[in-house]
Scaffold this motif. Structure first.
Motif, PDB file in Angstrom:
ATOM      1  N   MET A  75      32.432  47.119  43.818  1.00 41.23           N
ATOM      2  CA  MET A  75      32.047  48.236  44.255  1.00 41.23           C
ATOM      3  C   MET A  75      32.008  48.904  45.823  1.00 41.23           C
ATOM      4  SD  MET A  75      30.832  50.194  41.745  1.00 41.23           S
ATOM      5  CE  MET A  75      29.981  51.784  42.698  1.00 41.23           C
ATOM      6  N   ALA A  76      32.851  47.343  46.510  1.00 39.97           N
ATOM      7  CA  ALA A  76      33.413  46.909  47.656  1.00 39.97           C
ATOM      8  C   ALA A  76      35.064  47.257  47.877  1.00 39.97           C
ATOM      9  CB  ALA A  76      33.134  46.009  48.163  1.00 39.97           C
ATOM     10  N   ARG A  77      35.171  48.964  47.429  1.00 36.06           N
ATOM     11  CA  ARG A  77      36.480  48.548  47.017  1.00 36.06           C
ATOM     12  C   ARG A  77      37.770  48.990  48.933  1.00 36.06           C
ATOM     13  NH1 ARG A  77      33.922  52.030  44.423  1.00 36.06           N
ATOM     14  NH2 ARG A  77      34.395  54.056  46.067  1.00 36.06           N
ATOM     15  N   GLU A  78      36.904  49.340  49.326  1.00 39.05           N
ATOM     16  CA  GLU A  78      37.324  48.968  51.066  1.00 39.05           C
ATOM     17  C   GLU A  78      37.516  48.563  51.442  1.00 39.05           C
ATOM     18  OE1 GLU A  78      40.351  51.028  53.886  1.00 39.05           O
ATOM     19  OE2 GLU A  78      38.954  52.317  51.840  1.00 39.05           O
ATOM     20  N   ALA A  79      36.018  47.794  51.419  1.00 39.58           N
ATOM     21  CA  ALA A  79      36.223  45.515  52.428  1.00 39.58           C
ATOM     22  C   ALA A  79      37.737  44.936  51.372  1.00 39.58           C
ATOM     23  CB  ALA A  79      35.074  44.642  51.784  1.00 39.58           C
ATOM     24  N   LEU A  80      38.041  44.641  49.405  1.00 36.59           N
ATOM     25  CA  LEU A  80      38.357  44.589  49.304  1.00 36.59           C
ATOM     26  C   LEU A  80      39.886  44.626  49.671  1.00 36.59           C
ATOM     27  CD1 LEU A  80      36.749  43.774  45.900  1.00 36.59           C
ATOM     28  CD2 LEU A  80      37.056  42.671  47.394  1.00 36.59           C
ATOM     29  N   TRP A  81      40.504  46.151  49.386  1.00 40.62           N
ATOM     30  CA  TRP A  81      41.372  46.604  49.945  1.00 40.62           C
ATOM     31  C   TRP A  81      42.018  45.741  50.798  1.00 40.62           C
ATOM     32  CZ3 TRP A  81      45.163  48.371  53.118  1.00 40.62           C
ATOM     33  CH2 TRP A  81      46.089  49.074  53.489  1.00 40.62           C
ATOM     34  N   GLN A  82      41.306  46.462  52.568  1.00 39.48           N
ATOM     35  CA  GLN A  82      41.574  44.918  53.686  1.00 39.48           C
ATOM     36  C   GLN A  82      41.653  43.570  53.473  1.00 39.48           C
ATOM     37  OE1 GLN A  82      42.177  47.483  56.566  1.00 39.48           O
ATOM     38  NE2 GLN A  82      41.327  48.626  55.379  1.00 39.48           N
ATOM     39  N   THR A  83      40.718  42.877  52.459  1.00 38.88           N
ATOM     40  CA  THR A  83      41.148  41.977  52.373  1.00 38.88           C
ATOM     41  C   THR A  83      42.278  41.401  52.170  1.00 38.88           C
ATOM     42  OG1 THR A  83      38.730  41.426  52.105  1.00 38.88           O
ATOM     43  CG2 THR A  83      39.600  39.826  51.257  1.00 38.88           C
ATOM     44  N   MET A  84      42.855  41.709  50.913  1.00 38.96           N
ATOM     45  CA  MET A  84      44.185  42.139  50.023  1.00 38.96           C
ATOM     46  C   MET A  84      45.395  41.874  51.141  1.00 38.96           C
ATOM     47  SD  MET A  84      44.259  43.061  46.110  1.00 38.96           S
ATOM     48  CE  MET A  84      42.996  45.050  46.901  1.00 38.96           C
ATOM     49  N   TYR A  85      45.224  42.933  51.627  1.00 39.59           N
ATOM     50  CA  TYR A  85      46.450  43.879  52.814  1.00 39.59           C
ATOM     51  C   TYR A  85      46.094  42.765  53.907  1.00 39.59           C
ATOM     52  CZ  TYR A  85      48.554  46.231  55.452  1.00 39.59           C
ATOM     53  OH  TYR A  85      49.660  46.714  56.150  1.00 39.59           O
ATOM     54  N   ASN A  86      45.222  42.584  54.722  1.00 38.33           N
ATOM     55  CA  ASN A  86      45.045  41.101  55.633  1.00 38.33           C
ATOM     56  C   ASN A  86      45.990  40.465  55.665  1.00 38.33           C
ATOM     57  OD1 ASN A  86      44.282  43.605  57.670  1.00 38.33           O
ATOM     58  ND2 ASN A  86      42.454  42.825  56.777  1.00 38.33           N
TER      59      ASN A  86
END
Length: 378
Positions: A75-86
């Motif tokens: 459910m933490a889509r934004e946090a996971l997106w940032q983790t992958m991108y960073n």
């Protein structure tokens, strides 16, 4: 709410031979494939995503991301997106890495909707609309010489299916493109919408010459007139000929679209949900474009997974400009041969009278036929 810790991430590379090859201005297609990613939670919720781009290249990137995701809250889509991108920011600000992130992000939205019992467009605050007008993509080059004949036959088939807008592929040489576009417009008549896409086959002088030569053919937009990196070229083409300019399928993330939007290099932007960063990122791009009064018509060229994700976004993209007589965004509906696409969904997405229904089931609102995964496994 059901458990949403991620248990597994599995890429699926699918491939099928084409009965008849076809080409766009940059390459021939003799096979078509897809890269789907399956994300499963500890409670058994299955989310599906899709990446635009070469399946054999995006799949290992999704697999590389898997250890970063397993055990995390889906459910933490934004946090996971940032983790992958960073994690790959120094190496993958565009291209294959972002396409892989796109697939994973779509799958996480699918999971979230299923966990909450809501379609994705409801999670994004919609719907503004529950059906979207589609235009027919196809009209590629075949290994025949009677180009106008088979393109006209294809147009007749699409009109019988209910389409009112067709997109013609060009990029075969300036003189030939001008003649073909004019002849095709004459063949389909004045009352059918016509779009033109050359897939960045021209330089600036040729693109301007083409736009001026076919200006009286009532063309809705001129797509990818020059190479996607050439923003100054886009500006020159936009200023030098009268047809609205479209582009953006080869641009990535909010940062890639920032300059396109602030410099107003195109009249219509075409981010692809399976390429630009997923549902999360395309929504940000669309909101940014809306603030600048720039139209959004997403690029769609995948299976039913990418199509469903695009429809949920189209359900919430505002009319631009708003009013009593709005011009809502259009759906690109690929009608070129794609055996994987045609077989993948257990229940096809509804299309009738030129309109496509936005899925209403939880998540993406689709069901993948697992037998098809085995049948087309590469």
């Amino acid at each position: 709410m059901r458990g949403t810790r991620i248990r597994s991430v599995t890429p699926h590379v699918l491939m099928a031979d084409l009965a008849e090859p076809f080409a766009y201005s940059q390459a021939w297609y003799r096979r078509r494939g897809a890269m789907l990613v399956e994300v499963v939670t500890e409670d058994g919720i299955v989310g599906w995503g899709e990446a635009f781009g070469p399946p054999e290249l995006t799949a290992p990137i999704c697999a590389w991301f898997a250890p970063l995701l397993v055990g995390q809250d889906a459910m933490a889509r934004e946090a996971l997106w940032q983790t992958m991108y960073n994690r790959l920011r120094d190496h993958g600000q565009r291209g294959l890495v972002i396409e892989a992130i796109s697939a994973l992000d779509i799958a996480l939205w699918d999971i979230a909707g299923q966990a909450l019992g809501l379609p994705v467009h409801r999670l994004m605050g919609g719907p503004i609309r529950t059906e979207v007008q589609a235009y027919a993509t196809g009209f590629y080059r075949r290994e025949r010489r009677d180009h106008l004949h088979y393109l006209t036959e294809e147009a007749e088939a699409r009109l019988e299916e209910g389409f009112a807008i067709l997109k013609l592929k060009t990029g075969w040489g300036l003189d030939e493109d001008i003649a073909l576009t004019r002849d095709f417009r004459h063949a389909i008549g004045p009352n059918i919408g016509l779009l033109v896409d050359c897939n960045h086959a021209y330089d600036v002088p040729a693109a301007i010459a083409f736009g001026r030569a076919v200006a009286d053919c009532d063309i809705g937009w001129f797509e990818e007139p020059v190479q996607p990196e050439d923003l100054d070229g886009y500006l020159e083409v936009k200023r030098g000929q009268p047809i609205p300019v479209a582009g953006g399928e080869a641009s990535f993330t909010r940062w890639g679209f920032r300059d396109m939007i602030t410099r107003r290099v195109a009249d219509i932007l075409q981010p692809d949900v399976a390429a630009c960063g997923g549902i999360s990122e395309l929504k940000k791009i669309a909101d940014m474009a809306n603030a600048f009064g720039v139209r959004i018509n997403p690029h769609v060229w995948g299976t039913g997974v990418a199509l469903a994700a695009s429809l949920h976004l189209l359900a919430v993209i505002p009319d631009n400009p708003p009013g009593l007589f709005p011009r809502p965004p259009l759906l690109e509906l690929d009608r070129s041969p794609h055996p994987v696409r045609d077989a993948l969904l257990a229940e096809p997405i509804g299309f009738a009278g030129g309109m496509v229904q936005v899925p209403q089931g939880p998540g993406l609102g689709i069901s993948v036929d697992r037998a098809v995964l085995k049948r087309f496994a590469a």
